[in-house]
Design a protein around this motif. Sequence first.
Motif, PDB file in Angstrom:
ATOM      1  N   GLU A 320       0.826  -1.208   0.000  1.00 12.47           N
ATOM      2  CA  GLU A 320       0.000   0.000   0.000  1.00 12.47           C
ATOM      3  C   GLU A 320       0.858   1.256   0.000  1.00 12.47           C
ATOM      4  O   GLU A 320       0.618   2.207  -0.764  1.00 12.47           O
ATOM      5  CB  GLU A 320      -0.914   0.007   1.221  1.00 12.47           C
ATOM      6  CG  GLU A 320      -2.130  -0.887   1.107  1.00 12.47           C
ATOM      7  CD  GLU A 320      -3.035  -0.747   2.317  1.00 12.47           C
ATOM      8  OE1 GLU A 320      -2.616  -0.125   3.317  1.00 12.47           O
ATOM      9  OE2 GLU A 320      -4.173  -1.249   2.274  1.00 12.47           O
ATOM     10  N   ASN A 321       1.858   1.275   0.883  1.00  8.43           N
ATOM     11  CA  ASN A 321       2.696   2.473   1.015  1.00  8.43           C
ATOM     12  C   ASN A 321       3.530   2.729  -0.234  1.00  8.43           C
ATOM     13  O   ASN A 321       3.737   3.885  -0.629  1.00  8.43           O
ATOM     14  CB  ASN A 321       3.598   2.345   2.247  1.00  8.43           C
ATOM     15  CG  ASN A 321       2.823   2.388   3.550  1.00  8.43           C
ATOM     16  OD1 ASN A 321       1.735   2.970   3.612  1.00  8.43           O
ATOM     17  ND2 ASN A 321       3.361   1.778   4.599  1.00  8.43           N
ATOM     18  N   LYS A 324       1.319   4.293  -2.866  1.00  9.89           N
ATOM     19  CA  LYS A 324       1.080   5.706  -2.572  1.00  9.89           C
ATOM     20  C   LYS A 324       2.257   6.581  -2.978  1.00  9.89           C
ATOM     21  O   LYS A 324       2.088   7.752  -3.313  1.00  9.89           O
ATOM     22  CB  LYS A 324       0.799   5.879  -1.081  1.00  9.89           C
ATOM     23  CG  LYS A 324      -0.540   5.300  -0.626  1.00  9.89           C
ATOM     24  CD  LYS A 324      -0.720   5.454   0.875  1.00  9.89           C
ATOM     25  CE  LYS A 324      -2.033   4.838   1.343  1.00  9.89           C
ATOM     26  NZ  LYS A 324      -2.188   4.954   2.815  1.00  9.89           N
ATOM     27  N   LYS A 325       3.447   6.004  -2.961  1.00 13.22           N
ATOM     28  CA  LYS A 325       4.640   6.752  -3.339  1.00 13.22           C
ATOM     29  C   LYS A 325       4.924   6.676  -4.838  1.00 13.22           C
ATOM     30  O   LYS A 325       5.957   7.174  -5.305  1.00 13.22           O
ATOM     31  CB  LYS A 325       5.847   6.222  -2.558  1.00 13.22           C
ATOM     32  CG  LYS A 325       5.724   6.447  -1.053  1.00 13.22           C
ATOM     33  CD  LYS A 325       6.888   5.799  -0.298  1.00 13.22           C
ATOM     34  CE  LYS A 325       6.742   5.985   1.201  1.00 13.22           C
ATOM     35  NZ  LYS A 325       7.829   5.305   1.960  1.00 13.22           N
ATOM     36  N   THR A 328       4.739   1.132  -8.554  1.00 12.85           N
ATOM     37  CA  THR A 328       3.722   0.135  -8.885  1.00 12.85           C
ATOM     38  C   THR A 328       4.292  -1.108  -9.541  1.00 12.85           C
ATOM     39  O   THR A 328       3.537  -1.969 -10.005  1.00 12.85           O
ATOM     40  CB  THR A 328       2.656   0.743  -9.818  1.00 12.85           C
ATOM     41  OG1 THR A 328       3.293   1.233 -11.000  1.00 12.85           O
ATOM     42  CG2 THR A 328       1.900   1.865  -9.124  1.00 12.85           C
TER      43      THR A 328
END
Length: 421
Positions: A320-321, A324-325, A328
């Motif tokens: 997840e983190n 967000k950054k 991918t």
Amino acid sequence: MALRNPLLQLSRRAPAQISAQFSPVASAFAPQRRWNADVAPPVAQNATGSKGPTAIVFMNMGGPSTVDEVKSFLSNLFADADLIPLGRLQNYIGPYIANRRTPKIQKQYAEIGGGSPIRKWSEHQAAEMCKILDKTSPETAPHKPYVAFRYAAPLTEEMYQQLIADGFGAGKGGRAVAFTQYPQYSCSTTGSSLNELWKWRTRLEGKRTTGEVEPEGTIKWSVIDRWPVHSGLVEAFATNIEKTLATYPPEKRDNVILLFSAHSLPMTVVNRGDPYPAEVAATVYAVMQRLGMKHQYRLVWQSQVGPQPWLGAQTSNTVENLIKKGQTDMILIPIAFTSDHIETLYELDKEIIGESGQEGIKRAESLNGNPIFIQALADIAKDHLEAGQACSLQMGLRCPGCVSERCLESKKFFAGQQKHL
């Protein structure tokens, strides 16, 4: 992208002091697709070696092969104080939790198709490994494969009775090797399986059975209790990672992050001195060295349940983190498992990867029938048989905070087999 782990839901219903003690098998209740558990055929032999025959027993947690086996699987699991210590309430709370969870877990298995592939792969790996051993170690042939699961068929008791039926022990002697299929040692996994093996050896062949000081003609046991940095294991992991990396476009390949995911442990177990975290880290580092340290990587941990602290960072949170950054492209590598089961097929594939919505997040193939891995198993067993050691030196050392008398007696027994080899 929160995990919908059945035990996490359970912990909200059960007393906090119970959920806080759950050991690392929570995701064992997640559904899997259906697999047939075909019994591995016996290995044909033409002659017996000077030190044979030799039984090779693969030890693992196991899983229900059909929906109908779910209840017994859960009942066995919650009865194991090594894995899920519930104290004086074990005999009451264990069956209560198992019965409460069975209907929902059965529906989840049915929805996916039902059944775990772990028996299929364990029997295949054991049989193929023994075929190689018959050629590379003829003096200890014939090598006969067995599987002993902790919580599902074939259970340790069933395996031991089959050993006796096949002519091992019970006055006839013979040699058997307990080969853990957890490459990295933990008291909750390998330790629990060895404690169970010691229990049934005592019941079926020990002093209680005959009244003798040490019955004659019992099975002579030795143990392969850990192998976290074996070159063949490392090579099998590395080649699977390289195959997955090759599926990315060349311009993205070098920037893919490798996330090695292993089942987490409660910090109470870690702080007791369990060697598992260090041995998993050793495997990861060896694999990265084989890959030339060409990618960024992290060791992360999956399957945390309950409110108490567990070893982190969690795999799901890490993914997840990173998303967000803006990262991918990543590969999840199940580094502490030797075949597919619920932690790979459901938790990693369906929950973490499936819910991410990112095509660049992939999983490296599990070891399963990988010929490099099966050759590694044969090499490990051959080296063990040639060394003539009952177990590793490390196995004899208890965790600094261990207070289990059963663990102590089990370790004494297996280390004491040295005089019989």
